[in-house]
Scaffold this motif. Structure first.
Motif, PDB file in Angstrom:
ATOM      1  N   VAL B  80       0.846  -1.201   0.000  1.00 36.38           N
ATOM      2  CA  VAL B  80       0.000   0.000   0.000  1.00 36.38           C
ATOM      3  C   VAL B  80       0.883   1.254   0.000  1.00 36.38           C
ATOM      4  CG1 VAL B  80      -1.608   1.327   1.389  1.00 36.38           C
ATOM      5  CG2 VAL B  80      -1.988  -1.091   1.047  1.00 36.38           C
ATOM      6  N   GLY B  81       1.976   1.195   0.832  1.00 39.29           N
ATOM      7  CA  GLY B  81       2.902   2.336   0.866  1.00 39.29           C
ATOM      8  C   GLY B  81       3.511   2.606  -0.490  1.00 39.29           C
ATOM      9  N   ALA B  82       3.950   1.505  -1.141  1.00 40.15           N
ATOM     10  CA  ALA B  82       4.541   1.662  -2.472  1.00 40.15           C
ATOM     11  C   ALA B  82       3.529   2.252  -3.445  1.00 40.15           C
ATOM     12  CB  ALA B  82       5.059   0.323  -2.978  1.00 40.15           C
ATOM     13  N   GLY B  83       2.272   1.785  -3.290  1.00 40.98           N
ATOM     14  CA  GLY B  83       1.216   2.313  -4.143  1.00 40.98           C
ATOM     15  C   GLY B  83       1.054   3.815  -3.959  1.00 40.98           C
ATOM     16  N   PHE B  84       1.046   4.255  -2.681  1.00 41.54           N
ATOM     17  CA  PHE B  84       0.901   5.695  -2.411  1.00 41.54           C
ATOM     18  C   PHE B  84       2.055   6.492  -2.985  1.00 41.54           C
ATOM     19  CE2 PHE B  84      -2.862   6.657  -0.415  1.00 41.54           C
ATOM     20  CZ  PHE B  84      -3.214   5.735   0.559  1.00 41.54           C
ATOM     21  N   LEU B  85       3.305   5.948  -2.778  1.00 38.19           N
ATOM     22  CA  LEU B  85       4.489   6.640  -3.294  1.00 38.19           C
ATOM     23  C   LEU B  85       4.414   6.784  -4.807  1.00 38.19           C
ATOM     24  CD1 LEU B  85       7.444   5.301  -1.187  1.00 38.19           C
ATOM     25  CD2 LEU B  85       6.999   7.681  -1.711  1.00 38.19           C
ATOM     26  N   GLY B  86       4.025   5.691  -5.454  1.00 33.12           N
ATOM     27  CA  GLY B  86       3.898   5.726  -6.908  1.00 33.12           C
ATOM     28  C   GLY B  86       2.892   6.771  -7.351  1.00 33.12           C
ATOM     29  N   ALA B  87       1.739   6.769  -6.651  1.00 32.64           N
ATOM     30  CA  ALA B  87       0.701   7.739  -7.006  1.00 32.64           C
ATOM     31  C   ALA B  87       1.209   9.162  -6.794  1.00 32.64           C
ATOM     32  CB  ALA B  87      -0.542   7.489  -6.160  1.00 32.64           C
ATOM     33  N   TRP B  88       1.904   9.372  -5.645  1.00 35.45           N
ATOM     34  CA  TRP B  88       2.422  10.712  -5.370  1.00 35.45           C
ATOM     35  C   TRP B  88       3.408  11.139  -6.441  1.00 35.45           C
ATOM     36  CZ3 TRP B  88       7.491  12.190  -4.474  1.00 35.45           C
ATOM     37  CH2 TRP B  88       7.664  13.514  -4.041  1.00 35.45           C
ATOM     38  N   VAL B  91       1.637  12.127  -9.555  1.00 36.72           N
ATOM     39  CA  VAL B  91       0.971  13.428  -9.418  1.00 36.72           C
ATOM     40  C   VAL B  91       1.994  14.564  -9.506  1.00 36.72           C
ATOM     41  CG1 VAL B  91      -0.231  14.912  -7.776  1.00 36.72           C
ATOM     42  CG2 VAL B  91      -1.011  12.599  -8.139  1.00 36.72           C
ATOM     43  N   GLU B  92       3.197  14.352  -8.897  1.00 34.83           N
ATOM     44  CA  GLU B  92       4.266  15.362  -8.978  1.00 34.83           C
ATOM     45  C   GLU B  92       4.646  15.642 -10.413  1.00 34.83           C
ATOM     46  OE1 GLU B  92       4.872  17.365  -5.919  1.00 34.83           O
ATOM     47  OE2 GLU B  92       6.456  17.532  -7.424  1.00 34.83           O
ATOM     48  N   GLN B  93       4.807  14.549 -11.199  1.00 36.11           N
ATOM     49  CA  GLN B  93       5.171  14.712 -12.603  1.00 36.11           C
ATOM     50  C   GLN B  93       4.116  15.533 -13.342  1.00 36.11           C
ATOM     51  OE1 GLN B  93       8.368  13.795 -12.270  1.00 36.11           O
ATOM     52  NE2 GLN B  93       8.222  12.992 -14.341  1.00 36.11           N
ATOM     53  N   GLU B  94       2.852  15.190 -13.083  1.00 33.40           N
ATOM     54  CA  GLU B  94       1.763  15.909 -13.741  1.00 33.40           C
ATOM     55  C   GLU B  94       1.791  17.385 -13.351  1.00 33.40           C
ATOM     56  OE1 GLU B  94      -0.981  14.612 -15.903  1.00 33.40           O
ATOM     57  OE2 GLU B  94       0.828  13.409 -16.142  1.00 33.40           O
ATOM     58  N   LYS B  95       2.075  17.651 -12.060  1.00 39.07           N
ATOM     59  CA  LYS B  95       2.097  19.043 -11.587  1.00 39.07           C
ATOM     60  C   LYS B  95       3.203  19.826 -12.282  1.00 39.07           C
ATOM     61  CE  LYS B  95       2.866  19.747  -7.160  1.00 39.07           C
ATOM     62  NZ  LYS B  95       2.876  20.284  -5.806  1.00 39.07           N
ATOM     63  N   GLN B  96       4.368  19.184 -12.416  1.00 38.90           N
ATOM     64  CA  GLN B  96       5.492  19.862 -13.068  1.00 38.90           C
ATOM     65  C   GLN B  96       5.153  20.178 -14.518  1.00 38.90           C
ATOM     66  OE1 GLN B  96       9.257  17.893 -12.814  1.00 38.90           O
ATOM     67  NE2 GLN B  96       9.297  18.107 -10.602  1.00 38.90           N
ATOM     68  N   GLN B  97       4.525  19.208 -15.200  1.00 33.35           N
ATOM     69  CA  GLN B  97       4.133  19.414 -16.587  1.00 33.35           C
ATOM     70  C   GLN B  97       3.164  20.579 -16.696  1.00 33.35           C
ATOM     71  OE1 GLN B  97       5.748  18.361 -19.071  1.00 33.35           O
ATOM     72  NE2 GLN B  97       4.561  16.736 -19.984  1.00 33.35           N
ATOM     73  N   LEU B  98       2.204  20.610 -15.758  1.00 29.79           N
ATOM     74  CA  LEU B  98       1.209  21.680 -15.768  1.00 29.79           C
ATOM     75  C   LEU B  98       1.880  23.025 -15.558  1.00 29.79           C
ATOM     76  CD1 LEU B  98      -1.826  22.375 -15.799  1.00 29.79           C
ATOM     77  CD2 LEU B  98      -1.764  22.285 -13.322  1.00 29.79           C
ATOM     78  N   ARG B  99       2.834  23.070 -14.598  1.00 30.29           N
ATOM     79  CA  ARG B  99       3.528  24.332 -14.313  1.00 30.29           C
ATOM     80  C   ARG B  99       4.281  24.809 -15.538  1.00 30.29           C
ATOM     81  NH1 ARG B  99       6.734  23.134  -9.549  1.00 30.29           N
ATOM     82  NH2 ARG B  99       5.019  22.843  -8.129  1.00 30.29           N
ATOM     83  N   ARG B 100       4.929  23.862 -16.227  1.00 29.66           N
ATOM     84  CA  ARG B 100       5.685  24.235 -17.424  1.00 29.66           C
ATOM     85  C   ARG B 100       4.746  24.776 -18.487  1.00 29.66           C
ATOM     86  NH1 ARG B 100       8.567  19.175 -18.358  1.00 29.66           N
ATOM     87  NH2 ARG B 100       9.600  19.112 -16.357  1.00 29.66           N
ATOM     88  N   ARG B 101       3.613  24.103 -18.658  1.00 29.26           N
ATOM     89  CA  ARG B 101       2.657  24.537 -19.680  1.00 29.26           C
ATOM     90  C   ARG B 101       2.113  25.922 -19.335  1.00 29.26           C
ATOM     91  NH1 ARG B 101      -1.506  20.489 -19.574  1.00 29.26           N
ATOM     92  NH2 ARG B 101      -0.029  18.950 -18.839  1.00 29.26           N
ATOM     93  N   GLN B 102       1.855  26.149 -18.025  1.00 27.47           N
ATOM     94  CA  GLN B 102       1.321  27.454 -17.609  1.00 27.47           C
ATOM     95  C   GLN B 102       2.321  28.555 -17.893  1.00 27.47           C
ATOM     96  OE1 GLN B 102       0.328  26.778 -13.529  1.00 27.47           O
ATOM     97  NE2 GLN B 102      -1.837  26.564 -13.966  1.00 27.47           N
ATOM     98  N   ARG B 103       3.621  28.261 -17.636  1.00 28.22           N
ATOM     99  CA  ARG B 103       4.627  29.294 -17.884  1.00 28.22           C
ATOM    100  C   ARG B 103       4.683  29.646 -19.364  1.00 28.22           C
ATOM    101  NH1 ARG B 103       8.994  32.094 -16.226  1.00 28.22           N
ATOM    102  NH2 ARG B 103      10.875  31.952 -17.431  1.00 28.22           N
ATOM    103  N   VAL B 104       4.631  28.605 -20.230  1.00 29.34           N
ATOM    104  CA  VAL B 104       4.659  28.888 -21.665  1.00 29.34           C
ATOM    105  C   VAL B 104       3.443  29.729 -22.044  1.00 29.34           C
ATOM    106  CG1 VAL B 104       4.535  27.845 -23.941  1.00 29.34           C
ATOM    107  CG2 VAL B 104       5.998  26.836 -22.223  1.00 29.34           C
TER     108      VAL B 104
END
Lengths: 92, 277
Positions: B80-88, B91-104
């Motif tokens: 379950v812990g590994a599952g949470f870490l993977g999910a987190w 989500v971090e990757q998605e957030k970074q992508q979103l931030r990059r897209r917003q800056r552009v």
């Protein structure tokens, strides 16, 4: 008057560095560093001498701010004849 | 395969379509797994009268059964812990992508570098913005009489372009130097100046109006200082490296605090994520 090329720029920067090192060693007294100052003024265009002198003043000032701190200037005071401002409002 | 008796006494043998066979197999397999899980659950967590019976008939001693329970619980927790870490992480990757897209998007709404410019390069050839479309451009505004900032920034620009040149998979960047001092920086002055930096660096100049037009396009601040006895003066100006995409759109800017490595990494990122218009 042509702009300094790469070698001339480097010569000017080296002269400036020597002068600044001398000033640092002599706590910013110009007297022992007259030779370096002369060399610096000879190797750099007049505008650059002015620019680098101002730059050194700014860097010294910044250093002073960072080490000694500063007291912010006092803003306007809200006092009328010693009476509390809210009380001082009178309807005529 | 299905066998059926027909009304006239003959036997009908038909084959099920293979898709149905597959589904049946899956269902049988799934049913088997569920049954297995059910039996395991019953064994591990017996309920009611089975519990007493299980305890008395059970041949495994209490301590090893407790260890088994602990191991199972530990295993489940780690999973379950590994599952949470993977999910987190996802989500971090998605957030970074979103931030990059917003800056552009932000930079696009600021809409720098939208216009065109028409200037003369350091070989005397007239160049317009169209000539540089299809190339990644790294642009710097400065002047040749600059005491230290412009040579430093141009050295940084050259270092960035050289670093990116070393990667054979990346397209070759086009470094540009546009003067903010057209009165003194004519074609020969520029030719003398750009020689000290990257071999591909192109210097651009023109009439004061043309240069102002190009500067205004990038909202460059430039203000000539007072002249001294020699007629020398220093031009105060904004110090930035501008990145322009092959579509001619302004993508990013880098100030004096950015090191050559940081600038090169950012450009590599932009090139990798670039979606042509």
């Amino acid at each position: 008057m042509a702009a300094p090329n790469s070698e001339q720029r480097k010569a000017c920067w080296d002269a400036r560095d020597l002068l600044w090192r001398c000033l640092d060693d002599n706590s910013d007294r110009m007297q022992p560093c007259q030779l370096f100052q002369g060399d610096f003024e000879a190797k750099c265009p007049a505008q650059w001498v002015k620019y680098f002198t101002k730059r050194r003043d700014f860097l010294k000032y910044k250093e002073k701010m960072e080490t000694e701190g500063f007291t912010p200037a006092k803003g306007p005071q809200m006092k009328i004849n010693g009476i509390h401002p809210e009380v001082a409002v009178q309807f005529v | 395969m299905r066998v059926a008796a027909k009304a006239d006494g003959s036997v009908l043998i038909s084959r099920e379509p293979s898709a149905m066979l597959g589904v049946r197999r899956i269902l049988r397999g799934g049913g088997g797994v569920l049954l297995c899980l059910h039996r395991t659950a019953q064994y591990l967590y017996p309920s009611g009268p089975e519990r007493v019976l299980a305890r008395s008939l059970s041949r495994t001693p209490y301590s090893s059964r407790a260890a088994l329970k602990l191991r199972t619980r530990l295993g489940v927790t780690v999973l379950v812990g590994a599952g949470f870490l993977g999910a987190w992480w996802w989500v971090e990757q998605e957030k970074q992508q979103l931030r990059r897209r917003q800056r552009v998007e932000q930079l696009r709404t600021v809409a720098l570098g939208q216009g065109t410019f028409s200037l003369v390069d350091h070989t005397g050839r007239r160049r317009t913005k169209q000539d540089f479309l299809g190339r990644w451009v790294l642009l710097y505004f400065g002047f040749t009489h600059c005491p230290d900032i412009c040579p430093d920034e141009l050295d940084k620009l050259s270092a960035v372009v050289s670093a990116l040149d070393r990667d054979p998979d990346l397209p070759r960047l086009q470094p540009l130097f546009i003067t903010v001092d057209p009165e003194r920086d004519d074609v020969s002055a520029l030719a003398r100046y750009v020689r000290d930096f990257h071999p591909r660096l192109v210097g651009l100049t023109g009439t004061p109006e043309e240069v102002q037009h190009a500067g205004r396009d990038f909202r460059v601040y430039a203000s000539a200082g007072p002249k001294d006895e020699d007629g020398d003066y220093i031009v105060d100006h904004s110090v930035l490296l501008y990145l322009v995409s092959p579509d001619g759109l302004f993508l990013d800017y880098y100030n004096r605090t950015k090191s050559p490595e940081q600038v090169a990494d950012s450009i590599r990122n932009h090139i990798r994520n670039h979606v042509p218009l």
